[in-house]
Design an enzyme around this catalytic site. Structure first.
Site, PDB file in Angstrom:
ATOM      1  N   GLU A 157       0.804  -1.229   0.000  1.00  0.00           N
ATOM      2  CA  GLU A 157       0.000   0.000   0.000  1.00  0.00           C
ATOM      3  C   GLU A 157       0.838   1.281   0.000  1.00  0.00           C
ATOM      4  O   GLU A 157       0.558   2.218  -0.742  1.00  0.00           O
ATOM      5  CB  GLU A 157      -0.952   0.038   1.201  1.00  0.00           C
ATOM      6  CG  GLU A 157      -2.199  -0.816   1.048  1.00  0.00           C
ATOM      7  CD  GLU A 157      -1.980  -2.254   1.451  1.00  0.00           C
ATOM      8  OE1 GLU A 157      -0.882  -2.592   1.946  1.00  0.00           O
ATOM      9  OE2 GLU A 157      -2.912  -3.070   1.282  1.00  0.00           O
ATOM     10  N   HIS A 174     -10.101  -4.603  10.981  1.00  0.00           N
ATOM     11  CA  HIS A 174     -10.732  -4.461   9.663  1.00  0.00           C
ATOM     12  C   HIS A 174     -12.041  -3.687   9.724  1.00  0.00           C
ATOM     13  O   HIS A 174     -12.857  -3.777   8.811  1.00  0.00           O
ATOM     14  CB  HIS A 174     -10.998  -5.841   9.039  1.00  0.00           C
ATOM     15  CG  HIS A 174      -9.764  -6.529   8.565  1.00  0.00           C
ATOM     16  ND1 HIS A 174      -8.807  -7.000   9.422  1.00  0.00           N
ATOM     17  CD2 HIS A 174      -9.318  -6.811   7.310  1.00  0.00           C
ATOM     18  CE1 HIS A 174      -7.823  -7.557   8.724  1.00  0.00           C
ATOM     19  NE2 HIS A 174      -8.109  -7.450   7.449  1.00  0.00           N
TER      20      HIS A 174
END
Lengths: 466, 353
Positions: free
Chosen positions: A199, A268
């Site tokens: 990322e 998450h």
């Protein structure tokens, strides 16, 4: 012309120091870069290098002198053909004018600060009016949020070859949540790029590509993983246009699901809305309906600025009517009143708009008509729409899936204090996630996230209807 | 230099599904040659950076420049040699020790100095400062203050060149301190995976702030850092502008020919501290003076030029005067240019659509 050697500052805060030692004697030849003296402060010792060449004609401040003021003349350098006799009264006059006038002697610094004070009172320019949303009266098709997002990308990629999509599993896998279904087949692997799980790296790469004139759509599998890329989102994407004096914008969209899904645990399941909304230089969008998802994503791709586009996994499968028009867009910066009402204003964004609407139905049964505002854009926030609604209802509840501290609701509460205080008949109430990492257990997760009943309770509380 | 420059890791490039072969040693670039005009240009370009930085250091001492100020003195041969190998298609990006890179890109010394003093005449209207300057016109993409962040950005510039088929190459500079950042390795991986035309120029000046390479990096041979990805690398005497230029030519050709990225490790040295307030206690005076006295890129090139007979010492002194005049003019401009108007506080946050 002789040149004055001045006591240098080691840092912007240094005002004086000790002249520990001269490395040159009067009469010595000095070349640029030669170490001529050593100075020390309580923090450090530094060597003074000559910038100009010549002969050290005179040492004005001797080795071992303490508390020498920054910019005091410590010696005089003679240029070719000059002799010490030339120094005399020429020396003070020979100080470069700029040095004498702009050197930050203590008094000058204070004067400057005062002079600069009016600058601090310059007020921010009024927000630019946002073009009104085109009312769409043509035919519509029931479409899922997932497909609406895909259609937005496909249409914009057809229209502008500089638009491309990159991210993890966007190509061959067709998207971790199938949002990019079919795009690889249509646009090929140069424009639909499967990245490694990296990322920080691919976000920086996307920013660089945007600086060079491409229009990347960078997909995060979820925004939880974008924390790895935070430095590029903030320091590189958001700040560079300002730091470059307007030369280098970053026309990129960073998108993916944000917030809680269903029982995926604390790492998450975070809502990042207020994190990004904090940062000047970004647009932050968080649509609810499929029409807004499509219209706003198209606007985001066309916009020359970096856009954080927060989606929601729960919403991907929900269907809404979407205009049958490839050129239909929704303006950035405009909230939408999705239900009119006169008794209480409820603001929400993303999946929480559904909760707010359900709560409004329940409240209606109990005789309270809620006005529900879908914020849609979180930065810049459409304060005008919120304030105007509160002027009508005099009560407000803010709903979000994120934590309460420094959340979007906190910001709305501050705006109410500043801009609608006299219109309020009750203090604002926030409906937020409980202030804990999201638990996994089904019952605890439900307790931690805002529920429709929580919105109903808060709305009744601000209406004093308990 | 203590270590002789080395070269490593050639690789066989195939088509799709290529098997990356194990790195094989490659011989050092042949002794470079340059004509008299080129030598003189290198000399002048390096001198401009040296004089500019000396003046910036002086102005910092006078309080005219604030905040952080990282000088490039000693490393001039690196950017000058690299820049001479590229053309207008190519992009440049670097960290915060960036004044030399901007001058080498042909940016106006006045605009650079005025940015250092925080004035409206600066490249960023005074809003960026020493570490944050850009020139779209000269393909200079900054000026980045976070160690290593320019590396994925530079990789993105290469991605754009490949995407748009411009034939351009991205010169992405980083220091020895940056190589241990995760994102540098992330960028290396993508660059090789996608055959991006990027040259990673590692300016190894031996210290990341006050920490030597030996104390920071388990891998000491930085030119080999691309090897695990199959990226060729070469170690170059970064104090010798001719050696830098020769290596640059080779690397640029490699990238332009579509062979993917390349690593150049420049063995160089910064004479000054990491920033202005660095007392530099982590290295000996002898080490610094040995580099200045025996390896100075400008002094050494002046000897080459004089010995070649194309110019005399007097000619070079005359050139020094011209360069000084440019720097003095820049310094004057940087002090005369007004501070930005208070209304500039609110401009350039967003691009007006």
């Amino acid at each position: 012309m002789s040149i004055n050697i001045l006591m240098p500052a080691l840092s912007p805060t240094m005002t004086e120091g000790n002249l520990a030692k001269w490395h040159k004697n009067e009469g010595d030849t000095v070349s640029a870069g030669d170490v001529i003296a050593e100075i020390e402060t309580d923090k450090a010792t530094m060597e003074v290098e000559a910038v100009d060449e010549g002969v050290l004609g005179k040492i004005v401040i001797a080795s071992g002198s303490e508390n020498v003021k920054v910019n005091a003349v410590i010696g005089v350098l003679l240029e070719e053909g000059e002799s010490a006799g030339d120094i005399g009264d020429a020396a003070p006059a020979a100080a470069p004018a700029a040095t004498a006038e702009t050197a930050p002697a203590d008094a000058d610094v204070e004067a400057k600060t005062e002079e600069a004070a009016p600058a601090a009172t310059v007020s921010a320019p009024a927000a630019k009016p946002v073009a009104a949303e085109k009312e769409f009266t043509g035919p519509t098709t029931s479409t899922t949020v997932r497909d609406a997002l895909r259609d937005a990308m496909a249409e914009e990629m057809r229209g502008d070859e500089n638009v491309f999509l990159m991210g993890e599993e966007v190509g061959q896998y067709q998207g971790a949540y199938k949002v990019s279904q079919g795009l690889l087949d249509e646009f090929g692997e140069m424009r639909v790029i499967d990245t490694p799980i990296t990322e920080h790296g691919f976000t920086g790469l996307g920013v660089g590509a945007a600086f060079a004139g491409l229009k990347p759509i960078v997909e995060f599998m979820t925004f939880n993983f974008a924390m790895q890329a935070m430095d590029h989102l903030i320091n590189s994407a958001a700040k560079t246009n300002y730091m470059s004096g307007g030369q280098m914008g970053c026309p990129a969209v960073f998108r993916g699901p944000n917030g809680a899904a269903a029982r995926v645990g604390a790492q998450h399941s975070q809502c990042y809305a207020s994190w990004y909304a904090h940062v000047p230089g970004l647009y932050v969008l968080a649509p609810y309906s499929a029409a807004d998802a499509k219209g706003l994503l198209k606007s985001a791709i066309r916009d020359p600025n970096p856009v954080i586009f927060l989606e929601n996994e729960i919403l991907y499968g929900q269907s809404f009517d979407v205009p049958d028009d490839d050129d239909w867009t929704v303006p950035i910066g405009k909230a939408k009143i999705v239900r009119e009402g006169s008794d209480v204003t409820i603001t929400a964004f993303s999946v929480m708009v559904g909760h707010a609407l359900a709560a409004a139905e329940e409240l209606s049964k109990q005789g309270i008509e809620a006005e529900v505002i879908d914020l849609r854009t979180l930065r810049p926030l459409d304060t005008e729409t919120i304030v105007n609604s509160v002027k009508k209802t005099n009560r407000i509840v803010s709903v979000e899936e994120g934590w309460p501290v420094a959340g979007m609701g906190s910001e709305i509460a501050a705006i109410m204090m500043e801009e609608a205080f006299d219109w309020l008949d009750a203090p604002l109430k926030r409906v937020c996630a409980v202030d804990v990492p999201l638990p996994y257990a089904a019952n605890l997760e439900k307790l931690a996230l805002p529920q429709v009943a929580d919105v109903v309770t808060a709305a009744k509380a601000v209406c004093y209807a308990d | 230099m203590a270590t002789a420059p080395k070269s490593a890791a050639s690789k066989a490039k195939g088509g799709k599904g290529k098997a990356k072969t194990k790195a094989a040693p490659r011989s050092r670039t042949a002794k470079p040659k340059a004509n008299a005009d080129e030598l003189l240009k290198y000399y002048r370009d390096m001198l401009l950076i040296r004089r500019f930085e000396e003046r910036a250091g002086q102005m910092y001492g006078m309080g005219l420049i604030g905040g952080f100020c990282h000088l490039y003195i000693g490393q001039e041969a690196v950017v000058v040699g690299m820049q001479a190998a590229i053309d207008e298609r190519d992009a440049v990006v670097t960290s915060y020790r960036d004044h030399g890179h901007m001058l080498a890109c042909g940016m106006d010394p006045k605009g650079v100095m005025a940015e250092l003093t925080g004035r409206i005449g600066g490249y960023s209207k005074g809003k960026g400062g020493s570490m944050h300057m850009f020139s779209k016109e000269k393909n200079f993409y900054g000026g980045h203050g976070i160690v290593g962040a320019q590396v994925p950005i530079g990789t993105g510039l290469a991605f754009a060149a490949k995407y748009k088929k411009t034939g351009g190459v991205s010169l992405t500079y980083l220091g020895d301190g940056a190589v241990n950042q995760g994102q540098v390795n992330e960028a290396f991986n993508m660059a090789e995976l996608w055959d991006l035309p990027v040259i990673y120029v590692i300016e190894n000046n031996r210290y990341g702030m006050g920490t030597s390479v030996a104390r920071a990096s388990a891998a000491k041979e930085l030119y080999r850092l691309g090897e695990p990805y199959g990226m060729p690398g070469e170690q170059v005497d970064g104090m010798d502008v001719l050696a830098v230029h020769a290596a640059a030519e080779k690397a640029v050709k490699h990238c332009r020919d579509g062979n993917g990225p390349y690593v150049l490790e420049m063995l160089t040295y910064r004479y000054r501290g990491h920033s202005m307030s660095d007392p530099a206690k982590y290295r000996t005076k002898e080490e610094v003076s040995d580099m200045r006295d025996n390896h100075d890129p400008i002094a050494n090139l002046s000897k080459v030029i004089v010995e070649s007979g194309s110019k005399t010492e007097a000619d070079l002194k005359e050139m020094d005067k011209e360069v000084r005049a440019i720097v003095v003019e820049a310094a004057e401009f940087a002090q005369e240019s007004p501070e930005p108007d208070p209304s500039e506080l609110y401009t350039d946050v967003l691009v007006e659509a």
